[in-house]
Design a protein around this motif. Structure first.
Motif, PDB file in Angstrom:
ATOM      1  N   LEU A 136       0.806  -1.103  -0.001  1.00 26.69           N
ATOM      2  CA  LEU A 136      -0.104   0.112   0.126  1.00 26.69           C
ATOM      3  C   LEU A 136       1.068   1.262  -0.028  1.00 26.69           C
ATOM      4  N   ILE A 137       0.664   2.068  -1.128  1.00 24.88           N
ATOM      5  CA  ILE A 137       1.567   3.343  -1.003  1.00 24.88           C
ATOM      6  C   ILE A 137       0.802   4.513  -0.665  1.00 24.88           C
ATOM      7  N   VAL A 138       1.032   5.127   0.180  1.00 21.00           N
ATOM      8  CA  VAL A 138       0.313   6.389   0.739  1.00 21.00           C
ATOM      9  C   VAL A 138       0.967   7.568   0.342  1.00 21.00           C
ATOM     10  N   THR A 139       0.314   8.454  -0.586  1.00 22.18           N
ATOM     11  CA  THR A 139       1.041   9.384  -1.313  1.00 22.18           C
ATOM     12  C   THR A 139       1.264  10.594  -0.407  1.00 22.18           C
ATOM     13  N   HIS A 140       0.540  10.631   0.764  1.00 22.42           N
ATOM     14  CA  HIS A 140       0.866  11.908   1.708  1.00 22.42           C
ATOM     15  C   HIS A 140      -0.088  11.639   2.902  1.00 22.42           C
ATOM     16  N   MET A 141       0.113  12.382   3.654  1.00 22.78           N
ATOM     17  CA  MET A 141      -0.439  12.175   5.214  1.00 22.78           C
ATOM     18  C   MET A 141      -1.999  12.683   5.062  1.00 22.78           C
ATOM     19  N   HIS A 142      -2.599  13.304   4.361  1.00 20.15           N
ATOM     20  CA  HIS A 142      -3.979  13.709   4.322  1.00 20.15           C
ATOM     21  C   HIS A 142      -4.756  12.670   4.721  1.00 20.15           C
ATOM     22  N   PRO A 143      -5.846  12.908   5.418  1.00 17.33           N
ATOM     23  CA  PRO A 143      -6.631  11.395   5.882  1.00 17.33           C
ATOM     24  C   PRO A 143      -7.501  10.824   4.874  1.00 17.33           C
ATOM     25  N   ASP A 144      -7.998  11.644   3.924  1.00 12.59           N
ATOM     26  CA  ASP A 144      -8.665  11.133   2.729  1.00 12.59           C
ATOM     27  C   ASP A 144      -7.964  10.191   1.996  1.00 12.59           C
ATOM     28  N   HIS A 145      -6.691  10.214   1.945  1.00  9.70           N
ATOM     29  CA  HIS A 145      -5.931   9.201   1.383  1.00  9.70           C
ATOM     30  C   HIS A 145      -5.038   8.307   2.261  1.00  9.70           C
ATOM     31  N   ALA A 146      -5.161   8.253   3.401  1.00  8.53           N
ATOM     32  CA  ALA A 146      -4.180   7.503   4.439  1.00  8.53           C
ATOM     33  C   ALA A 146      -4.937   6.740   5.421  1.00  8.53           C
ATOM     34  N   PHE A 147      -6.498   6.828   5.809  1.00  9.45           N
ATOM     35  CA  PHE A 147      -7.080   6.452   6.901  1.00  9.45           C
ATOM     36  C   PHE A 147      -7.683   5.226   6.589  1.00  9.45           C
ATOM     37  N   GLY A 148      -7.579   4.550   5.439  1.00  3.31           N
ATOM     38  CA  GLY A 148      -8.117   3.092   5.306  1.00  3.31           C
ATOM     39  C   GLY A 148      -7.001   2.106   5.231  1.00  3.31           C
ATOM     40  N   ALA A 149      -5.631   2.752   5.619  1.00  2.00           N
ATOM     41  CA  ALA A 149      -4.504   2.047   5.440  1.00  2.00           C
ATOM     42  C   ALA A 149      -4.389   0.464   6.288  1.00  2.00           C
ATOM     43  N   GLU A 150      -5.011   0.464   7.546  1.00  2.00           N
ATOM     44  CA  GLU A 150      -5.249  -0.624   8.066  1.00  2.00           C
ATOM     45  C   GLU A 150      -5.729  -2.096   7.303  1.00  2.00           C
ATOM     46  N   VAL A 151      -6.812  -1.838   6.658  1.00  2.00           N
ATOM     47  CA  VAL A 151      -7.220  -2.839   6.090  1.00  2.00           C
ATOM     48  C   VAL A 151      -6.231  -3.579   5.236  1.00  2.00           C
ATOM     49  N   PHE A 152      -5.481  -2.850   4.517  1.00  5.08           N
ATOM     50  CA  PHE A 152      -4.330  -3.382   3.628  1.00  5.08           C
ATOM     51  C   PHE A 152      -3.068  -4.132   4.187  1.00  5.08           C
ATOM     52  N   ARG A 153      -2.652  -3.542   5.441  1.00  5.11           N
ATOM     53  CA  ARG A 153      -1.957  -4.090   6.227  1.00  5.11           C
ATOM     54  C   ARG A 153      -2.350  -5.357   6.782  1.00  5.11           C
ATOM     55  N   GLU A 154      -3.629  -5.544   7.277  1.00  8.94           N
ATOM     56  CA  GLU A 154      -4.271  -6.832   7.607  1.00  8.94           C
ATOM     57  C   GLU A 154      -4.319  -7.747   6.541  1.00  8.94           C
ATOM     58  N   ALA A 155      -4.480  -7.313   5.041  1.00  7.11           N
ATOM     59  CA  ALA A 155      -4.471  -8.197   4.064  1.00  7.11           C
ATOM     60  C   ALA A 155      -3.044  -8.393   3.477  1.00  7.11           C
ATOM     61  N   GLY A 156      -1.881  -8.102   4.395  1.00  7.51           N
ATOM     62  CA  GLY A 156      -0.802  -8.651   4.143  1.00  7.51           C
ATOM     63  C   GLY A 156       0.373  -7.645   3.314  1.00  7.51           C
ATOM     64  N   ALA A 157      -0.199  -6.366   3.065  1.00  4.56           N
ATOM     65  CA  ALA A 157       0.731  -5.271   2.600  1.00  4.56           C
ATOM     66  C   ALA A 157       1.533  -4.507   3.399  1.00  4.56           C
ATOM     67  N   ASN A 226       5.276  15.705   2.351  1.00  3.90           N
ATOM     68  CA  ASN A 226       5.609  14.496   2.319  1.00  3.90           C
ATOM     69  C   ASN A 226       4.937  13.733   1.225  1.00  3.90           C
ATOM     70  N   ASP A 227       5.287  14.430  -0.049  1.00  5.20           N
ATOM     71  CA  ASP A 227       4.409  13.890  -0.985  1.00  5.20           C
ATOM     72  C   ASP A 227       5.155  12.953  -1.891  1.00  5.20           C
ATOM     73  N   LEU A 228       4.450  11.903  -2.373  1.00  2.16           N
ATOM     74  CA  LEU A 228       5.247  10.779  -3.058  1.00  2.16           C
ATOM     75  C   LEU A 228       4.245  10.458  -4.327  1.00  2.16           C
ATOM     76  N   THR A 229       4.957  10.354  -5.508  1.00  2.50           N
ATOM     77  CA  THR A 229       4.489  10.012  -6.725  1.00  2.50           C
ATOM     78  C   THR A 229       4.695   8.479  -7.171  1.00  2.50           C
ATOM     79  N   VAL A 230       3.957   8.113  -7.906  1.00  3.21           N
ATOM     80  CA  VAL A 230       4.209   6.548  -8.370  1.00  3.21           C
ATOM     81  C   VAL A 230       4.068   6.470  -9.762  1.00  3.21           C
ATOM     82  N   ARG A 231       4.942   6.086 -10.326  1.00  5.92           N
ATOM     83  CA  ARG A 231       5.081   5.862 -11.925  1.00  5.92           C
ATOM     84  C   ARG A 231       5.156   4.256 -12.329  1.00  5.92           C
TER      85      ARG A 231
END
Length: 350
Positions: A136-157, A226-231
């Motif tokens: 799971l790649i989180v592009t930056h800290m804002h909650p609309d992008h980051a706050f569902g993260a635990e679902v994917f950690r539980e899935a093994g990411a 803390n912006d991160l891009t993905v290509r």
């Protein structure tokens, strides 16, 4: 496949509950799910003392709520969020989210505003592919992008972010969570927790999904610090996060000159997936309107500084200069005033 669905409740009278998809353990049969779900639910709740069980069931993948997604390139799917700020949204599901399918695994780019949205993204992915979700790649800290993260950690990411993401989430995350709970009520945010990254990117990092390389690039302060891009190597598709807004008023939470410099460097390749708004076919389409808006923001702020205006007078003057853009951007009035304040505080010290 079947998943255990736990009704997790806040201890209140009456209780407030929400369904939790326990994504870590899928089951091939309904019988297996029913047999093992109680143990899995107890383990999950054991780490969350503020929640109690309100019910437990098993459901096939087809019955799980799923976000709508669209294919934007081969093996790349995107959910387009509501074009609104939090205050103008019923649930905060405003960010664009995506995933890239390689030969061996899947990488998810941004996880949504809550566990509930993360679960709906997970279900959308699983309707398309059962490959392991490795990142799971989180592009930056804002909650609309980051706050569902635990679902994917539980899935093994593994959770991946900018080298400054962890500190930013640790400092701001609890306040963000409180604010969203106040805004939307406790029910939609049940089970949502702040998740810090497992892997940090200070410069560049390549992730191999099997015959498909994703290049992650950390930027200097721009939209945030803390912006991160993905290509994607296979198609040239760029996930820009909130370095690109389309339709929704851009928000400066990092550095206005830094953001303008990032846009000036340009990008080539395939489609550009912005953090908000429709996918762009090319770079001019992606950033043209945003560059014009931010350029005027910078110029009008510097003019206010040069005139010696205090913040209380500068902000209305800057917003007035931005007024010609009002019809082009959603959630403009409050966002423009916020941008004017942030720009003045930064540029008065140039």
């Amino acid at each position: 496949m079947f998943h255990a669905i736990l009704s997790a409740c806040l201890a209140a009278n009456p209780p407030t509950c929400a369904p939790m998809t326990l994504v870590a353990q899928p089951f091939a049969t309904l019988a297996d799910c029913k047999a093992q779900a109680p143990r899995i639910a107890d383990t999950w709740l054991g780490d969350r003392p503020s929640l109690v069980q309100g019910g437990l069931s098993c459901a096939p993948l087809a019955d799980l709520p799923a976000l709508p997604v669209q294919a934007v390139a081969q093996g790349i799917h995107v959910h387009i969020g509501q074009i609104a700020q939090f205050e103008d949204s019923p649930d905060g599901w405003i960010a664009n989210l995506g995933f890239v399918i390689g030969r061996d695994s899947i990488a998810v780019i941004d996880a949504g505003a809550s566990r509930q949205q993360g679960q709906a993204l997970f279900a959308a992915i699983r309707r398309i592919s059962d490959k392991p979700i490795s990142h799971l790649i989180v592009t930056h800290m804002h909650p609309d992008h980051a706050f569902g993260a635990e679902v994917f950690r539980e899935a093994g990411a593994a959770v991946v972010g900018h080298a400054r993401l962890g500190d930013a989430l640790a400092a701001r995350g609890p306040v963000y969570l409180d604010n969203l709970t106040d805004l939307y009520g406790p029910g939609p945010m049940i089970g949502t927790r702040v998740v810090l990254p497992d892997i940090e990117v200070a410069d560049r990092l390549d992730i191999d999904l099997g015959g498909r390389i994703l290049t992650l690039t950390a930027t200097g302060p721009a939209h945030s610090d803390n912006d991160l891009t993905v290509r994607d190597s296979a198609t040239g598709t760029l996930f820009a996060g909130d370095l690109v807004f389309r339709g929704l008023t851009p928000i400066v939470d990092g550095s206005l000159p830094g953001w303008l410099d990032w846009m000036a460097a340009g990008q080539t390749g395939g489609p550009i997936v912005p953090g908000h708004g429709p996918v762009a076919a090319d770079w001019p389409q992606a950033v043209g309107a945003q560059r014009e808006f931010l350029t005027v923001l910078a110029a009008s702020t510097r003019e206010a500084v040069a005139q010696g205006l205090p913040l209380s007078q500068a902000v209305p003057a800057i917003v007035a200069a931005l007024q010609p853009f009002a019809s082009d951007w959603a959630s403009f009035p409050d966002s423009a005033a916020r941008d004017a304040t942030a720009a003045f505080k930064e540029l008065e010290w140039e």
